[in-house]
Scaffold this motif. Sequence first.
Motif, PDB file in Angstrom:
ATOM      1  N   HIS A 604       0.865  -1.177   0.000  1.00  0.00           N
ATOM      2  CA  HIS A 604       0.000   0.000   0.000  1.00  0.00           C
ATOM      3  C   HIS A 604       0.900   1.225   0.000  1.00  0.00           C
ATOM      4  O   HIS A 604       1.537   1.549   0.995  1.00  0.00           O
ATOM      5  N   GLN A 605       0.948   1.926  -1.159  1.00  0.00           N
ATOM      6  CA  GLN A 605       1.735   3.146  -1.275  1.00  0.00           C
ATOM      7  C   GLN A 605       0.868   4.342  -0.875  1.00  0.00           C
ATOM      8  O   GLN A 605      -0.362   4.254  -0.833  1.00  0.00           O
ATOM      9  N   ALA A 610      -4.423  -0.485  -2.004  1.00  0.00           N
ATOM     10  CA  ALA A 610      -3.523  -1.603  -1.729  1.00  0.00           C
ATOM     11  C   ALA A 610      -3.572  -2.582  -2.904  1.00  0.00           C
ATOM     12  O   ALA A 610      -4.617  -2.772  -3.533  1.00  0.00           O
ATOM     13  N   SER A 641       5.410   4.070   2.102  1.00  0.00           N
ATOM     14  CA  SER A 641       4.743   2.856   1.635  1.00  0.00           C
ATOM     15  C   SER A 641       4.773   1.784   2.731  1.00  0.00           C
ATOM     16  O   SER A 641       5.719   1.708   3.529  1.00  0.00           O
ATOM     17  N   ARG A 642       3.722   0.955   2.730  1.00  0.00           N
ATOM     18  CA  ARG A 642       3.644  -0.151   3.701  1.00  0.00           C
ATOM     19  C   ARG A 642       3.566  -1.464   2.942  1.00  0.00           C
ATOM     20  O   ARG A 642       2.756  -1.624   2.038  1.00  0.00           O
ATOM     21  N   PHE A 669      -6.583  -4.008   5.178  1.00  0.00           N
ATOM     22  CA  PHE A 669      -5.280  -3.348   5.169  1.00  0.00           C
ATOM     23  C   PHE A 669      -5.407  -1.890   4.715  1.00  0.00           C
ATOM     24  O   PHE A 669      -4.741  -0.994   5.262  1.00  0.00           O
ATOM     25  N   SER A 670      -6.276  -1.664   3.760  1.00  0.00           N
ATOM     26  CA  SER A 670      -6.508  -0.286   3.318  1.00  0.00           C
ATOM     27  C   SER A 670      -7.180   0.541   4.418  1.00  0.00           C
ATOM     28  O   SER A 670      -6.875   1.721   4.609  1.00  0.00           O
ATOM     29  N   ARG A 673      -4.774   1.819   6.871  1.00  0.00           N
ATOM     30  CA  ARG A 673      -3.653   2.556   6.288  1.00  0.00           C
ATOM     31  C   ARG A 673      -3.267   3.758   7.139  1.00  0.00           C
ATOM     32  O   ARG A 673      -2.089   4.074   7.293  1.00  0.00           O
ATOM     33  N   CYS A 701       5.072  -6.445   8.841  1.00  0.00           N
ATOM     34  CA  CYS A 701       4.654  -5.211   8.149  1.00  0.00           C
ATOM     35  C   CYS A 701       5.820  -4.222   8.173  1.00  0.00           C
ATOM     36  O   CYS A 701       6.391  -3.942   9.241  1.00  0.00           O
ATOM     37  N   THR A 703       7.164  -0.358   7.021  1.00  0.00           N
ATOM     38  CA  THR A 703       6.912   1.002   6.528  1.00  0.00           C
ATOM     39  C   THR A 703       8.240   1.575   6.050  1.00  0.00           C
ATOM     40  O   THR A 703       9.215   1.607   6.816  1.00  0.00           O
ATOM     41  N   GLU A 707       7.000   9.264   6.081  1.00  0.00           N
ATOM     42  CA  GLU A 707       5.983   9.855   5.222  1.00  0.00           C
ATOM     43  C   GLU A 707       6.150  11.371   5.225  1.00  0.00           C
ATOM     44  O   GLU A 707       6.514  11.981   6.227  1.00  0.00           O
TER      45      GLU A 707
END
Length: 831
Positions: A604-605, A610, A641-642, A669-670, A673, A701, A703, A707
């Motif tokens: 998921h960017q 996702a 991004s994750r 997952f989304s 986010r 997970c 990251t 960000e």
Amino acid sequence: MSESGGPDVTQELRLPWDDDPEELYEHAPCGYLTSLPDGTVVRVNQTFLTWTGYARSDLIGHRRFRDLLTPGDQIYHETHYAPLLVMQGEVHEIALEVVRADGRRVPVLVNSVLERNQGGAPRLIRTMIFNASERRGYEKELLAARHTAEAAERRIRALQRIVADLAAAPSEAEVAEAVVRAPEAAFEATSSSIYLVDAERDQLVAVASTDPTTGNWDDMPRSSARAVAEVARRGDLHVVGDLADAAEHFPDLAETMTRSGRQTVVLLPLTTGPADEQPGITVLGLLAFSFARRRVLTDGELRMIRLLGQQAGQALDRARLYDELGRREERASFLAATTRALEAEHRLLQRSRRLVERVVPEIADWATVRLHVGPAGLREDAGGPAPAEDLLDARIAEATRSVTPVFATGGDRLDCTVLPLTASGKVLGTLSLRMAADRRGAEAERAFLADLADRAGLALENARLYEQERAIARSLQRSLLATDVPAGDPRFALETHYQAAGRDLEVGGDWFDAFLITGRKLAVVVGDVVGRGLEAASTMGQLRSAIRALATSDNGPARLLEGLDRFCQRVESARMATVVYAEIDLDGCELVYACAGHLPPLLHQPAGPAEFLLRGRSGPIGTRAGDRRRTEHRVTLTPGSRLLLYTDGLIERRDRPVDRGFEVLGREFSRLRGAPLKGLAAALADTMVGREHGDDVCLLCLTLGAEERLERTLGADPLQIALLRSDMRAWLLGHGVDTACLNAVLLACSEAVADAIEHGYRDDPFGVVDVSATVTADAVEIRVADHGSWRGPEQARGSGRRLIEESMDEVLFDRGDGTTVTMRRRRGHAR
């Protein structure tokens, strides 16, 4: 000669003398009376006088015919005989009784004829009397024979019904109930009782009685001197005809007869075996019945009584075999069900608890299991009341020392049996129980309990070994799972989560790892080894070590998987393991990954939804069939991004397609986010599988980078504040924020969120708080917004607001639809 020339018959039949009519009258074979209309005797023949013993002068002119009859017949003469004679003129074969001169009675048959004069008035009564003594005797004999036949027929019918009842009675208790009713139906007995032989306890057990108050109706040893026990030992029918007979042979029976008023008692052994061979019979019980009056039993009745004893004995023998077969089936079924119930549990304490639950109340009314595990041991109890603790401890110590069962003696109602639970000659613990009253003492029950103890001991030993292996595997797995994943690097953040199968089965082969290959290259991996238990955990460790050894700056994911294929040639248990392996260039923000039969990573960017990374796929490790070439794929990443790596336990379900699992995972997952990275993997596992799942779940997970803008949405739960602090700390470090500014921002943001939860959502547990943060070259700006209902501006003032204002350079409160707090802190500026 006759005129025709033949013999003269009349001449031949003529007697040579003539009879005197008077002589014929006097000595006729019947009595004759002539009486006046009022019954006064005026003439009588000698035959009648001889029968009755009267003199002629006693009757003629002095007695009426009715005066010679019994009182009852006199009434009959007045009401029936005389009126009928007057109306008909004659009567025939009237049965009466004449009283002799000595007072004895003579049964007679009377015929009378009334003669009238020319005017029709009664003149004389002529009476003919026949002596019916012999006929009355014949009739009595016939009547007695008829009564005897009818009684025999009734007894036979009663015995036939009893035999039918015995044939239909499947259990010993039902046979006893049928037998105890037989004497009253067949022989009109007053009361009856039945005793059955308990060979193992060497007792006669009182089972049933139609009148238990009539005697000492209770259990007794077979060696007892009482009448019931003695006749049972002899094995033959005994009839006590009177009190003297009883006093001579059976004093206890004489006492019972005196107290109850019984006059005759029959003691009938219930036997099986040849009827004509006394040594070959087996006494299974005894039927005692009595009569309120003295009763002389005929030979036919005695034969029927003996037949009843044989039929009842055969029915008891058959019922005992049937009962024993039923008990064996019941015990076998119980043992099988108990074995299955214990196998359904995998933990030692759970198995001991299930054992007690199976035993009580089905075969025992109290039970306890004590296991010699740990310093204090384990104990499970059920039912009650329990025996005295000192008695129980002594029994347990004896059973443990001797490694043999200690059975209850039966003398104490609270006594118990203690069974050692053993395996391979070692005592794991004890099962103590108190059997139900109807199951005590039988040798078969002891064998059954020994079998139960053997099975329970084996089941508990298997559970102990399982827990031992499980503990070793768990310990090994914890040591092999990467607990030293890189942390504190502002270029990335890692969150991992491992959840064992919710059903508490063996340890699985799911694992994760993360390590730095070089200063700028990070490797992350999630894998799943085929199988479970200690071997799977060991293989997992070997694979992890192999991957770390093969991961170099020159190899890359595809070549690393090829190296694992060669590794499987030496470690066969690693074959068919699945692995997803990825390398991240931390400076160049590039991801290179490869999947060996594993589920695709989820990326998921910051911009966009996702997506599952479906390239770079090949078969599981060590696959011999198909294309053996390994491929990899590159993806350019954006900071923030994750990437999620996971095992199949996260999405696979028996009740839904795998595609549906992928869909749910992508959506969840989304949705998360914007949530802090800290706790995200655990929250995702809770949402996807909960706590009761039959497979292990492993998640990693990642990251990447800091960000550009941090945006998080928190629930109105104070626990979320700690997650936010951890996430924001990593984000601020990633942007190179100095320590003083970082701590001030974390403090002010935490206080603002806490105020929003406490004041804005005091009555709304479903409220949300939005947090956003930006970093510029000279400052950090934080915005905390809620949509709650504050109770006036004074609620925002206080210690929380003072901390915010003291920590930050600029603070602005905006109260519209909820409250928004905007804060700003300069970088590199000490206050």
